[in-house]
Scaffold this motif. Structure first.
Motif, short mmCIF file in Angstrom:
data_model
loop_
_atom_site.label_atom_id
_atom_site.label_comp_id
_atom_site.label_asym_id
_atom_site.label_seq_id
_atom_site.Cartn_x
_atom_site.Cartn_y
_atom_site.Cartn_z
N GLY A 73 19.07 -34.93 -55.15
CA GLY A 73 18.45 -35.64 -54.10
C GLY A 73 19.87 -34.26 -52.68
N GLU A 74 19.74 -35.31 -51.51
CA GLU A 74 20.80 -34.70 -50.22
C GLU A 74 21.97 -33.97 -50.41
OE1 GLU A 74 21.30 -37.30 -47.08
OE2 GLU A 74 19.20 -37.97 -47.00
N SER A 75 22.46 -34.34 -51.43
CA SER A 75 23.86 -34.51 -52.32
C SER A 75 23.91 -32.65 -52.89
CB SER A 75 25.13 -34.86 -53.06
OG SER A 75 23.82 -35.17 -54.12
N LEU A 76 22.97 -33.07 -53.83
CA LEU A 76 22.81 -32.18 -54.24
C LEU A 76 22.52 -30.59 -53.18
CD1 LEU A 76 21.86 -30.51 -56.55
CD2 LEU A 76 19.59 -30.31 -56.54
N GLU A 77 21.34 -30.48 -51.54
CA GLU A 77 20.79 -29.69 -50.90
C GLU A 77 22.68 -29.30 -50.15
OE1 GLU A 77 18.10 -31.74 -48.21
OE2 GLU A 77 16.61 -31.59 -49.92
N GLU A 78 23.38 -29.99 -49.65
CA GLU A 78 24.28 -29.90 -49.45
C GLU A 78 24.86 -29.08 -50.01
OE1 GLU A 78 26.58 -33.13 -47.60
OE2 GLU A 78 24.89 -34.41 -47.66
N ALA A 79 25.70 -29.96 -51.66
CA ALA A 79 26.39 -28.87 -52.48
C ALA A 79 26.05 -27.13 -52.77
CB ALA A 79 26.07 -29.07 -54.18
N GLN A 80 24.98 -27.51 -52.50
CA GLN A 80 24.24 -25.77 -52.40
C GLN A 80 24.40 -25.16 -51.53
OE1 GLN A 80 21.98 -24.40 -55.11
NE2 GLN A 80 23.19 -23.06 -53.74
N THR A 81 24.53 -25.20 -50.25
CA THR A 81 25.28 -24.79 -49.14
C THR A 81 26.19 -24.37 -48.82
OG1 THR A 81 23.43 -26.03 -47.66
CG2 THR A 81 25.45 -24.71 -46.61
N ILE A 82 27.20 -25.17 -49.73
CA ILE A 82 28.22 -25.31 -49.56
C ILE A 82 29.01 -23.74 -50.72
CG2 ILE A 82 30.80 -25.72 -50.92
CD1 ILE A 82 29.91 -29.18 -50.06
N HIS A 83 27.89 -23.42 -51.40
CA HIS A 83 28.17 -23.03 -52.75
C HIS A 83 27.53 -21.24 -52.55
CE1 HIS A 83 28.90 -21.17 -57.27
NE2 HIS A 83 27.81 -21.07 -56.79
N SER A 84 26.47 -21.58 -52.20
CA SER A 84 25.52 -20.73 -50.99
C SER A 84 27.07 -19.48 -50.94
CB SER A 84 25.18 -20.90 -50.88
OG SER A 84 23.70 -20.95 -51.86
N ASP A 85 27.99 -20.15 -49.67
CA ASP A 85 29.05 -20.06 -48.42
C ASP A 85 29.84 -19.44 -48.73
OD1 ASP A 85 27.18 -20.48 -46.65
OD2 ASP A 85 28.64 -22.28 -45.99
N ARG A 86 30.38 -19.86 -49.99
CA ARG A 86 31.30 -18.56 -50.86
C ARG A 86 31.29 -17.57 -51.06
NH1 ARG A 86 31.86 -22.82 -56.42
NH2 ARG A 86 34.13 -21.98 -56.27
N PRO A 87 32.54 -16.40 -50.92
CA PRO A 87 32.11 -15.06 -52.04
C PRO A 87 31.18 -15.01 -53.23
CG PRO A 87 34.38 -15.92 -50.97
CD PRO A 87 33.65 -16.74 -51.86
N GLU A 88 30.17 -13.96 -53.11
CA GLU A 88 29.44 -13.49 -54.07
C GLU A 88 30.32 -14.34 -55.25
OE1 GLU A 88 26.03 -11.20 -56.10
OE2 GLU A 88 26.35 -10.66 -53.72
N ALA A 89 31.71 -12.85 -55.72
CA ALA A 89 31.79 -12.97 -57.28
C ALA A 89 32.54 -14.41 -57.25
CB ALA A 89 33.85 -11.70 -56.78
N GLU A 90 33.16 -14.80 -56.11
CA GLU A 90 33.73 -16.33 -56.78
C GLU A 90 32.88 -17.54 -57.41
OE1 GLU A 90 35.82 -20.37 -54.19
OE2 GLU A 90 35.85 -17.97 -53.65
#
Length: 256
Positions: free
Chosen positions: A40-57
């Motif tokens: 649900g919403e927590s998954l969407e938030e986690a996806q946004t957070i993860h996507s903002d990390r450097p690609e190599a990370e």
């Protein structure tokens, strides 16, 4: 023949599939990277957070499965040592790559003659089959199912049956010799099986010859885990994995 059915559409399994308050759907009572789906919403938030990390990370984090949490705050506090379901776990695409790699080895070593990856099974619960004696593996097309029943894990599991038969060609599914010999090895093997595929079940139909705690089925599950998520497999089931590696010592460098 060994069949690999999914419990998603099977009778008398509904109580094992739970809709959780945060939007995830879970097979069984334990959170694993393979028994959680949707979100649900927590998954969407986690996806946004993860996507903002450097690609190599991002890529480095997705190379292995770490202990899982569905708590967004807990995950944010220690993203290097924890995973959030379906976000920084090993992607399905990478699981397929790892399974295909070991499937190619099985073909080269002639443990398997044919692998058909685009089978439309008549039984909608079946995800894969290994045909004992004719060295044929059939894998169904990808479907909307728990990660543990999608193509990467299913192919690795069926290849595990082929390697088991090569190790003990006359054993049959319930005969001697046994790969896992100690209680620790058997217990750890079952833990990996339930991590990938949810709880053991008692039913009939397509499940009657599947996952009854047999040595071969447990070996296929440990094999699949060792191929798909090697670091997690060794962390969770060191004795069972060590025994598996010993059995295939001549091929261990290529396999693992």
């Amino acid at each position: 023949m060994s069949r690999f059915p999914s419990p998603t559409l099977a009778d008398r399994i509904d109580d094992r599939i739970q809709e959780l308050e945060d939007g995830f759907i879970r097979l069984g009572d334990d959170d694993t990277p393979f028994t959680l789906w949707e979100g649900g919403e927590s998954l969407e938030e986690a996806q946004t957070i993860h996507s903002d990390r450097p690609e190599a990370e991002q890529q480095r984090d997705e190379e292995s499965n770490e202990p899982l949490t569905r708590s967004l705050s807990e995950w944010e506090d220690d993203m290097d040592k924890l995973d959030f379901p379906l976000i920084d776990t090993i992607p399905l695409s990478e699981q397929r790559i790892r399974a295909n790699r070991v499937a190619d080895l099985a073909l080269r070593e002639e443990f398997v003659d044919v692998i058909d990856r685009e089978v439309e099974f008549r039984d909608e619960t079946v995800r894969g089959k290994y045909w004992r004696g004719v060295q044929l593996i059939e894998v169904g097309t990808d479907s909307d199912d728990f990660p543990g029943f999608q193509r990467g894990v299913v192919l690795a599991h069926e290849v595990g049956h082929a390697f088991y038969e090569a190790w003990s060609p006359d054993s049959g599914i319930e005969e001697q010799p046994r790969l896992f010999q100690t209680d620790d090895e058997k217990g750890q093997a079952q833990k990996l099986s339930e991590r990938l595929h949810g709880p053991m079940i008692e039913t009939d139909g397509p499940f009657v010859d599947y996952r009854e705690g047999s040595d071969e089925e447990l070996a296929a599950a440990v094999f699949a885990s060792r191929i798909i998520e090697p670091m997690a497999a060794q962390r969770i089931a060191p004795d069972a994995v060590r025994r598996l590696e010993e059995a295939f010592s001549e091929l261990s460098d290529e396999l693992f």
